[in-house]
Write a protein that holds these residues in place. Structure first.
Motif, PDB file in Angstrom:
ATOM      1  N   GLU A   1      17.054  34.530   4.687  1.00 27.90           N
ATOM      2  CA  GLU A   1      18.571  34.375   5.226  1.00 27.90           C
ATOM      3  C   GLU A   1      18.046  33.579   6.858  1.00 27.90           C
ATOM      4  O   GLU A   1      19.347  32.055   7.122  1.00 27.90           O
ATOM      5  N   ARG A   2      16.594  33.191   6.887  1.00 28.15           N
ATOM      6  CA  ARG A   2      16.162  32.060   8.095  1.00 28.15           C
ATOM      7  C   ARG A   2      16.733  30.989   7.667  1.00 28.15           C
ATOM      8  O   ARG A   2      17.204  30.151   7.585  1.00 28.15           O
ATOM      9  N   ILE A   3      16.390  30.720   6.127  1.00 31.52           N
ATOM     10  CA  ILE A   3      16.516  29.421   5.246  1.00 31.52           C
ATOM     11  C   ILE A   3      18.304  29.675   5.047  1.00 31.52           C
ATOM     12  O   ILE A   3      19.103  28.276   5.859  1.00 31.52           O
ATOM     13  N   ALA A   4      19.392  30.256   4.867  1.00 22.51           N
ATOM     14  CA  ALA A   4      20.272  30.197   5.010  1.00 22.51           C
ATOM     15  C   ALA A   4      21.067  29.254   5.849  1.00 22.51           C
ATOM     16  O   ALA A   4      21.461  29.198   6.011  1.00 22.51           O
ATOM     17  N   LEU A   5      20.527  30.492   7.098  1.00 25.54           N
ATOM     18  CA  LEU A   5      21.253  30.457   7.727  1.00 25.54           C
ATOM     19  C   LEU A   5      21.066  28.443   8.664  1.00 25.54           C
ATOM     20  O   LEU A   5      21.881  27.843   8.922  1.00 25.54           O
ATOM     21  N   GLU A   6      19.611  28.446   8.979  1.00 30.34           N
ATOM     22  CA  GLU A   6      18.819  27.114   8.178  1.00 30.34           C
ATOM     23  C   GLU A   6      19.948  26.063   7.552  1.00 30.34           C
ATOM     24  O   GLU A   6      20.007  25.087   8.415  1.00 30.34           O
TER      25      GLU A   6
END
Length: 167
Positions: free
Chosen positions: A116-121
């Motif tokens: 999810e962190r990468i998706a937001l990035e």
């Protein structure tokens, strides 16, 4: 989640060029594919030999790995798509796998948080995933961390995941 039991768990974005990460990705995915929830059929020799190279060739793909010390124990594969309604990227969580020996320790939740962190990035507006209705443990996890059935209008019901094999 038992924090004491997870103090050796390290979650990282996979580096497809790293031979250790490549081997970990194939090993964990093959273990999952071999189980009933994964279809009970190990990865083909072709998939084992080509998967990491093919993922690396797709800039829309990324993976997250979990290690217990140096031993690979978990994997999440993600593929970026596009939400036409939002006109922004979305991320489909394509595979979530934790080795049977390490289930129940919150490892999938840790990997999904990193995904999810990468998706937001990447500017993604949402994450999607498919789960077999009989995989109640996974369903509970996904609901607990915020996933829900897809519906635009409750009167129209929720979406169904369907497939059609092409040759």
């Amino acid at each position: 989640m038992n924090a004491e039991r997870n103090d050796q768990i390290k979650v990282v974005r996979a580096d497809y060029a790293d031979p250790g990460h490549a081997a970990a990705l194939v090993m964990v995915l093959d273990a999952y594919a071999s189980e009933r929830a994964g279809g009970s059929d190990p990865l083909s020799a072709f998939a084992k030999a080509n998967l990491v190279r093919e993922l690396a060739a797709r800039p829309q793909a990324y993976s997250v790995l979990a290690f217990d010390g140096t031993a690979p124990v978990g994997l999440v594969n993600c593929i970026e798509g596009f939400s036409t309604f939002a006109c922004k990227p979305l991320v489909n969580v394509h595979d979530v796998a934790v080795l049977a020996s390490h289930r129940g320790r919150g490892i999938a939740a840790l990997m999904l948080a990193e995904a999810e962190r990468i998706a937001l990035e990447r500017g993604a507006v949402k994450m999607t995933l498919e789960v077999l209705s009989g995989n109640s443990g996974a369903v509970r996890l996904y609901e607990r961390i915020g996933f829900a059935g897809y519906a635009l209008d409750p009167a129209m019901g929720t979406a169904q995941f369907m497939q059609k094999w092409l040759a």
